[in-house]
Design an enzyme around this catalytic site. Structure first.
Site, mmCIF file in Angstrom:
data_model
loop_
_atom_site.group_PDB
_atom_site.id
_atom_site.type_symbol
_atom_site.label_atom_id
_atom_site.label_comp_id
_atom_site.label_asym_id
_atom_site.label_seq_id
_atom_site.Cartn_x
_atom_site.Cartn_y
_atom_site.Cartn_z
ATOM 1 N N ASP A 1 0.836 -1.197 0.000
ATOM 2 C CA ASP A 1 0.000 0.000 0.000
ATOM 3 C C ASP A 1 0.873 1.251 0.000
ATOM 4 O O ASP A 1 1.726 1.423 0.868
ATOM 5 C CB ASP A 1 -0.907 0.002 1.233
ATOM 6 C CG ASP A 1 -2.085 0.949 1.094
ATOM 7 O OD1 ASP A 1 -1.917 2.017 0.473
ATOM 8 O OD2 ASP A 1 -3.175 0.629 1.595
ATOM 9 N N SER B 1 -6.955 4.533 -1.715
ATOM 10 C CA SER B 1 -6.788 3.081 -1.620
ATOM 11 C C SER B 1 -8.058 2.336 -1.993
ATOM 12 O O SER B 1 -7.992 1.231 -2.542
ATOM 13 C CB SER B 1 -6.353 2.691 -0.200
ATOM 14 O OG SER B 1 -5.053 3.125 0.065
ATOM 15 N N HIS C 1 -10.141 -2.601 6.518
ATOM 16 C CA HIS C 1 -9.649 -1.398 5.868
ATOM 17 C C HIS C 1 -9.902 -1.491 4.363
ATOM 18 O O HIS C 1 -10.359 -2.515 3.857
ATOM 19 C CB HIS C 1 -8.159 -1.204 6.173
ATOM 20 C CG HIS C 1 -7.703 0.208 6.058
ATOM 21 N ND1 HIS C 1 -6.840 0.633 5.071
ATOM 22 C CD2 HIS C 1 -7.996 1.303 6.804
ATOM 23 C CE1 HIS C 1 -6.601 1.935 5.222
ATOM 24 N NE2 HIS C 1 -7.292 2.366 6.263
ATOM 25 N N THR D 1 -8.344 -1.802 1.372
ATOM 26 C CA THR D 1 -7.882 -2.804 0.416
ATOM 27 C C THR D 1 -8.495 -4.180 0.652
ATOM 28 O O THR D 1 -9.108 -4.750 -0.275
ATOM 29 C CB THR D 1 -6.349 -2.881 0.409
ATOM 30 O OG1 THR D 1 -5.825 -1.592 0.094
ATOM 31 C CG2 THR D 1 -5.867 -3.886 -0.617
ATOM 32 N N ASP E 1 2.034 2.551 3.483
ATOM 33 C CA ASP E 1 1.235 3.739 3.183
ATOM 34 C C ASP E 1 1.095 4.649 4.397
ATOM 35 O O ASP E 1 1.237 5.872 4.300
ATOM 36 C CB ASP E 1 -0.143 3.293 2.688
ATOM 37 C CG ASP E 1 -1.109 4.453 2.508
ATOM 38 O OD1 ASP E 1 -0.882 5.269 1.607
ATOM 39 O OD2 ASP E 1 -2.091 4.538 3.273
ATOM 40 N N HIS F 1 -1.072 2.623 -5.152
ATOM 41 C CA HIS F 1 -0.786 4.015 -5.502
ATOM 42 C C HIS F 1 0.543 4.389 -4.863
ATOM 43 O O HIS F 1 1.167 3.575 -4.173
ATOM 44 C CB HIS F 1 -1.900 4.948 -4.999
ATOM 45 C CG HIS F 1 -2.187 4.769 -3.538
ATOM 46 N ND1 HIS F 1 -1.331 5.212 -2.550
ATOM 47 C CD2 HIS F 1 -3.221 4.161 -2.881
ATOM 48 C CE1 HIS F 1 -1.824 4.902 -1.368
ATOM 49 N NE2 HIS F 1 -2.962 4.248 -1.537
#
Length: 457
Positions: A53, A102, A153, A155, A271, A314
């Site tokens: 992430d 995300s 979360h 993802t 991330d 990303h």
């Protein structure tokens, strides 16, 4: 069912995939196996999807230098260098512009469809989209997730369920009851109250609340929540390797299904460290994600019917390897940091002998000016102290950041195993999902249908 651009795109891509791999006769069988080299199949039975992430290209480059042995002339390759095959664009649906979050990116990777930022596997009209995990379940495959964030979360949620907003954590947690996922490992105790856990147990799940319980699990149908929200930072638990151990256990449990499995592994906290502009913590999270990649890489070597595909959703933080006009990046400073800035700051706030505490964790001497700056920050509270420590590390290592959010750059794609060449070169993140979907087993046509087709010729 009305035709859509998505369905047309999927059909065209599937045809291209099947033509390229010359396995059209096998993709529609229950157990698609076609020898390509020795007894290696060209279509996988098992698929492992790994997502770093926020892990833009600067992170994998930085990790290479972070792991470099300064005693040698060579800059050693990492697992990311070994497995690199291509790149992917990450932009969301037009309504959200060019920079994804995300949720939208995970939706693209899980369904093959672009959606708005915040969407959990719903389209721009908030209609549900079939996910890779749901398709796999329908074909009798096992499914699982192993992440370092809470399991509900953005993802993992996009692969397992549907919601109009990633922020609806309680709704997402409740919806997991209906996913029948075989393995769910990560954080998130806060979102799974005792009553909800009882419902999971009534459906045959074993609940784990302590990481030490993981070793004792021998059968799937397990939900392990090992933290209130996120798992601890890897830098604060040296040697714990929690993501690697969750990955290994998930592989062990899911492989009990002879039909195969689909596993999602996410290094979620790369991330989070990027959002914090925290280079020392980010590199430690990269190291743990690399360890998990190597666990899967070894599994693929031992099980040649398994495909691993890794990417980032990303880029986060706009990490710069070098800054301030200087041609330098000092990894020795970053490697030497022994705790997260958050942990260092918390100890400094509570300790009278805080200077020695900070120096022992940073492992480098501080100038009088630096100690003065930290002293002023300490008087303003923990958050200011954390920021001051991070800036000190950045200044000493010459690390730069452009944002506390995401950026719109392309990300890298890594792969190994049967059909891994499909992911070579440039592609969109939706293409990754469509290619994976094309590799899932399809139901064989029934004899009656075959006879009817032949009689109509």
């Amino acid at each position: 069912m009305r035709p859509t651009l998505f369905s047309l795109k999927r059909s065209l891509l599937t045809v291209a995939v099947l033509f390229t791999t010359t396995v059209s006769a096998f993709v529609y069988a229950d157990t698609p196996i076609h020898p390509m080299m020795g007894d290696a199949p060209s279509v996988p039975k098992n698929i492992v999807i790994l997502i770093g992430d926020g892990m833009g290209p600067a992170y994998t480059s930085a990790y290479r230098y972070y792991k470099d042995n300064p005693e040698t002339q060579e800059i050693e390759q990492t697992v990311f260098d070994r497995l690199l095959v291509g790149t992917a664009s990450t932009y969301p649906a037009r309504v959200s512009g060019y920079v994804t979050d995300s949720a939208a990116s995970a939706t693209a990777l899980a369904t093959g469809v672009k959606s708005y930022n915040g969407a959990i596997s719903v389209d721009t009209d908030k209609q549900t989209l079939p996910t890779i995990m749901e398709m796999a379940k329908k074909q009798g495959l096992s499914t699982g997730v192993a992440v370092t964030s809470q399991i509900n979360h953005a993802t993992p949620a996009a692969f397992l369920t549907h919601n109009e907003s990633r922020k609806n954590y309680d709704e997402i947690a409740n919806s997991y009851l209906n996913t029948d996922a075989d393995v769910m490992l990560g954080g998130g105790q806060k979102f799974f109250p005792a009553e909800l856990i009882s419902q999971f147990e009534a459906k045959g799940y074993r609940y784990l609340s302590d990481f030490s319980q993981l070793d004792s699990v021998t059968e799937p149908k397990v939900i392990g929540l090992f933290a209130e929200v996120q798992l601890p930072w890897a830098i604060d638990e040296v040697g714990a390797h929690k993501l690697s151990k969750m990955t290994a256990k998930a592989l062990e449990l899911l492989s009990q299904n002879e039909k195969g499995f689909v596993l999602l592994v996410e290094g979620s906290l790369i991330d989070w460290a990027g959002h914090n502009n925290d280079i020392a913590t980010a590199m430690a999270e990269m190291d743990e994600f690399a360890n998990a990649l190597e666990v899967v890489e070894q599994y693929v070597r031992q099980n040649n019917d398994t495909l691993m595909i890794a990417t980032a959703d990303h880029n986060t933080g706009g990490l710069s390897i070098g800054a301030n006009g200087e041609y330098s990046w000092k990894t020795d400073i970053i490697r030497a940091v022994k705790s997260s800035p958050a942990s260092i700051a918390a100890n400094a706030i509570s300790s009278e002998n805080w200077q020695d505490e900070v120096i022992s964790k940073l492992t480098f001497e501080l100038s009088i000016d630096e100690l003065t700056q930290l002293s002023r920050a300490r008087m303003q509270g923990q958050d200011v102290m954390v920021t001051a420590i991070k800036k000190l590390i950045d200044n000493r290592s010459n690390t730069g950041w452009t944002t506390g959010g995401h950026t719109g750059m392309d990300v890298q794609v890594f792969a190994s195993g049967p059909a891994s060449k499909l992911f070579s070169g440039y592609q969109d993140n939706t293409d990754i999902a469509l290619k994976i979907m094309s590799l899932l087993p399809k139901k064989a046509k029934s004899p009656a249908t075959t006879t009817q087709v032949q009689s109509n010729k």
